[in-house]
Enzyme design. Structure first.
Site, short mmCIF file in Angstrom:
data_model
loop_
_atom_site.label_atom_id
_atom_site.label_comp_id
_atom_site.label_asym_id
_atom_site.label_seq_id
_atom_site.Cartn_x
_atom_site.Cartn_y
_atom_site.Cartn_z
N LYS A 172 0.89 -1.18 0.00
CA LYS A 172 0.00 0.00 0.00
C LYS A 172 0.93 1.22 0.00
O LYS A 172 1.36 1.68 1.05
CB LYS A 172 -0.89 -0.03 1.25
CG LYS A 172 -2.21 0.73 1.15
CD LYS A 172 -2.10 2.21 0.85
CE LYS A 172 -1.62 3.04 1.99
NZ LYS A 172 -1.41 4.47 1.59
N GLU A 175 -0.28 7.44 -1.08
CA GLU A 175 -1.19 7.91 -2.13
C GLU A 175 -0.61 9.15 -2.83
O GLU A 175 -1.09 9.54 -3.88
CB GLU A 175 -2.59 8.19 -1.55
CG GLU A 175 -2.67 9.31 -0.52
CD GLU A 175 -2.27 8.88 0.90
OE1 GLU A 175 -1.54 7.88 1.05
OE2 GLU A 175 -2.67 9.58 1.85
N SER A 225 5.34 8.64 9.46
CA SER A 225 5.52 9.57 10.59
C SER A 225 5.26 8.85 11.92
O SER A 225 4.55 7.84 11.96
CB SER A 225 4.57 10.74 10.42
OG SER A 225 3.24 10.26 10.35
N CYS A 280 14.25 10.74 6.26
CA CYS A 280 14.19 10.38 7.69
C CYS A 280 15.58 10.42 8.31
O CYS A 280 15.71 10.42 9.52
CB CYS A 280 13.56 9.02 7.88
SG CYS A 280 14.51 7.75 7.06
N GLU A 379 9.41 17.46 14.29
CA GLU A 379 9.93 17.02 12.99
C GLU A 379 9.36 17.98 11.93
O GLU A 379 8.14 18.03 11.71
CB GLU A 379 9.50 15.58 12.65
CG GLU A 379 10.09 15.15 11.32
CD GLU A 379 9.74 13.73 10.90
OE1 GLU A 379 8.59 13.31 11.08
OE2 GLU A 379 10.63 13.04 10.36
P1 NAD Z 1 2.66 9.42 6.83
O1 NAD Z 1 2.76 8.85 8.20
O2 NAD Z 1 1.75 10.57 6.62
O3 NAD Z 1 2.16 8.29 5.79
C1 NAD Z 1 2.78 7.04 5.71
C2 NAD Z 1 1.77 6.01 5.21
O4 NAD Z 1 0.72 5.91 6.15
C3 NAD Z 1 1.14 6.37 3.87
O5 NAD Z 1 1.02 5.21 3.10
C4 NAD Z 1 -0.22 6.92 4.27
O6 NAD Z 1 -1.20 6.66 3.29
C5 NAD Z 1 -0.54 6.17 5.54
N1 NAD Z 1 -1.33 6.98 6.48
C6 NAD Z 1 -1.14 8.29 6.79
N2 NAD Z 1 -2.04 8.68 7.69
C7 NAD Z 1 -2.79 7.61 7.98
C8 NAD Z 1 -3.90 7.39 8.86
N3 NAD Z 1 -4.39 8.36 9.62
N4 NAD Z 1 -4.45 6.18 8.89
C9 NAD Z 1 -3.97 5.19 8.12
N5 NAD Z 1 -2.94 5.34 7.27
C10 NAD Z 1 -2.35 6.53 7.21
O7 NAD Z 1 4.15 9.74 6.35
P2 NAD Z 1 4.60 10.55 5.05
O8 NAD Z 1 4.25 11.98 5.24
O9 NAD Z 1 4.12 9.86 3.84
O10 NAD Z 1 6.18 10.34 5.11
C11 NAD Z 1 7.05 11.15 5.85
C12 NAD Z 1 7.31 10.58 7.23
O11 NAD Z 1 7.88 9.28 7.12
C13 NAD Z 1 8.30 11.41 8.03
O12 NAD Z 1 7.84 11.47 9.35
C14 NAD Z 1 9.59 10.60 7.94
O13 NAD Z 1 10.50 10.81 9.00
C15 NAD Z 1 9.04 9.21 7.96
N6 NAD Z 1 9.98 8.25 7.42
C16 NAD Z 1 10.61 7.40 8.29
C17 NAD Z 1 11.53 6.50 7.83
C18 NAD Z 1 12.21 5.56 8.77
O14 NAD Z 1 12.79 4.58 8.32
N7 NAD Z 1 12.15 5.78 10.08
C19 NAD Z 1 11.82 6.42 6.46
C20 NAD Z 1 11.16 7.29 5.59
C21 NAD Z 1 10.23 8.20 6.09
#
Ligand code: NAD
Length: 499
Positions: A172, A175, A225, A280, A379
């Site tokens: 998944k 989006e 996140s 990240c 962050e």
């Molecule tokens: P995000 O948390 O908004 O989204 C990540 C995934 O979760 C997406 O597929 C999204 O569709 C889904 N999602 C988001 N909100 C949701 C909800 N309320 N319910 C269910 N699913 C949900 O993250 P992002 O903005 O796409 O990516 C950036 C974040 O990812 C930053 O915080 C970054 O630090 C982190 N990140 C961490 C690593 C790591 O290895 N620790 C690596 C890359 C990115």
């Protein structure tokens, strides 16, 4: 264009009427629409993955490995196209996209070694005439939920390893960046991945909730996140799933007074502003020790002011591309104002008008930041670097202890003792010594700590193999034939008789 889903080996248009726009952040234009799948559609994808499981998990391990050998060749053949696609939907520079695709291919290469990696253990004579062995078995249907900032690499942290371990896998993707995931899946199908073994579904909360709770799902890998990671971990484990959930970051970069100035400025700038700060492992807080503070801020601000900011889809003469969305530009830019209001000094202000419709924001350097300020704690995930002044290394290590995250940190120094103190005592899982981005590598786990990771076994490396397998311990005892059996059975013609 409506982005398709992949289920039971077929590319299909989802039936949902809820969709989200996919942008080219360099132009600000909508380039596709992605369906936000319903509970029913998502459940059907899970059921197809469950149906494909028995045959795939019984496929000899070397055949599963050979799928990855063929996949690797296709990824190499399509390397440039994949990198361009990442740039098109994410906005990072082509060089950054190429590096991301390369890191992803390395995981496929790691997965090619699965016959050696998945081997068990044995112990003869664990009791009288009893032998024990440990074998590794697939867990079942696995799910990967991935973020926007690495459209190709983060999915590839997961599915190559899950698949060669004998699991079926549902991706998944974010989006915001579904196109790279779809292309990666097309190549996997072309490599000969059987129907239902790998699926792609798109969606937001209802789709994710279904994946987390469907009885046929065994394991969930998440990267995103921290608030979402924490929720995924809690919801998934509550539903009895095995979950690994990597979260956000607030990475520190310590500069000792003896650090090589030019190398430090280059590495700090690349770490803080590369990929628009949307990594990240990006540095978010520079900790300047002692007398280095003033020259560091001056040289860094000059260096960052000279970075070329612009659209990345048509030119490679850009150091800093657009951010993912217009709203994200607004959110990141607000932090510069928040910092000013909280009493920090704006050494370089990246907020300016650009002659481009893309989602652009220049780099900012915020000096005289104190640990309690929001820029030091939240962050931001954009090109805003905070500088905290510290008197000595102990103060810098204490800053790490206060930080709720723990993804990574770096130190730049020529002093081996300072480097060792940093390695032993900094409160984070991925460390760089004279390395600005301690990047996760395919062969090793990505060891985020604290609020940057929820779970036990991390993604990648042998921990990935452990996460995607469960162990079976078998104790065996074989009885010696009786004298009668031995005399009657031609196999026991006397010379093989137990002594
Ligand atoms: P995000 O948390 O908004 O989204 C990540 C995934 O979760 C997406 O597929 C999204 O569709 C889904 N999602 C988001 N909100 C949701 C909800 N309320 N319910 C269910 N699913 C949900 O993250 P992002 O903005 O796409 O990516 C950036 C974040 O990812 C930053 O915080 C970054 O630090 C982190 N990140 C961490 C690593 C790591 O290895 N620790 C690596 C890359 C990115």
């Amino acid at each position: 264009m409506l982005v398709p889903i992949l289920t039971a080996g077929q590319w299909q248009a989802a039936r949902t009427d809820r969709v989200a726009d996919v942008f080219n952040p360099s132009t600000g234009q909508v380039i596709a629409q992605v369906p936000l799948c319903t509970v029913e559609e998502t459940s059907a994808v899970v059921e197809a993955a469950a149906a494909a499981l028995p045959k795939w998990s019984a496929t000899p391990v070397i055949e599963r490995a050979r799928l990855m050998f063929r996949y690797r060749e296709l990824l190499e053949k399509n390397f440039d196209e994949l990198a361009k696609l990442v740039t098109r939907e994410h906005g990072k520079t082509l060089a950054e996209s190429r590096a991301e695709v390369r890191r992803g291919i390395e995981v496929v290469e790691f997965a090619c070694g699965i016959p050696s990696l998945i081997m068990g253990q044995s112990l003869a004579d664990v009791a009288r005439e009893v032998d024990a062995d440990v074998s590794r078995h697939p867990v079942g249907v696995c799910v990967g939920i991935t973020p926007y900032n690495f459209p190709a690499m983060v999915p590839m942290w997961m599915y190559p390893i899950a698949l060669v371990c004998g699991n079926t896998f549902i991706l998944k993707p974010s989006e915001k960046v579904p196109l790279s995931a779809v292309r990666l899946a097309e190549l996997l199908v072309e490599a000969g991945c059987p129907a239902g073994v790998f699926s792609v579904v798109h969606g937001d909360a209802p789709c994710v909730e279904t994946l987390l709770t469907h009885p046929a799902v065994a394991a969930v890998s998440f990267v995103g996140s921290s608030p979402v990671a924490k929720w995924i971990y809690e919801r998934g484990t509550q539903a009895g799933k095995r979950v690994q959930a990597a979260g956000g970051a607030k990475n520190h970069f310590i500069i000792m007074p003896d650090a090589d100035p030019a190398a430090t400025i280059d590495a700090l700038s690349a770490s803080a502003f590369g990929c628009g700060g949307q990594r990240c492992m990006a540095t978010s807080v520079a900790v300047a020790i002692g007398s280095i503070g003033d020259p560091l801020v001056e040289q860094l601000s000059t260096h960052a002011a000279n970075l070329r900011v612009g659209p990345t889809d048509t030119t490679s003469d850009v150091d800093l591309g657009p951010l993912i969305r217009r709203e994200h530009v607004t959110r990141v830019a607000e932090y510069v104002e928040v910092a000013r209001q909280e009493g920090a000094t704006i050494a370089l202000d990246g907020r300016r008008k650009f002659d481009s419709p893309g989602f652009l924001l220049g780099p900012s350097v915020v000096d005289q930041v104190r640990p309690e300020m929001r820029v030091a704690r939240d962050e931001i995930f954009g090109p805003v670097l905070s500088v905290i002044r510290a008197a000595n290394l102990d103060e810098a290590l204490a800053l790490g202890k206060q930080c709720p995250f723990g993804n990574g940190a770096s130190i730049f120094t020529r002093d081996g003792y300072a480097a060792r103190q940093f390695k032993q005592h900094f409160n984070a899982g991925m460390l760089g010594i004279n390395v600005g981005v301690p990047a996760p590598m395919a062969w090793l786990p990505f060891t985020g700590w604290n609020g940057s990771f929820f779970g036990d076994l991390h993604v990648q490396g042998t921990e990935g193999v452990q996460f995607y397998t469960r162990q079976k311990v078998t104790l065996s005892r074989w009885f010696a034939p009786s004298a009668k059996q031995a005399s009657e059975d031609p196999l026991w013609s006397g010379k093989f008789k137990s002594s």
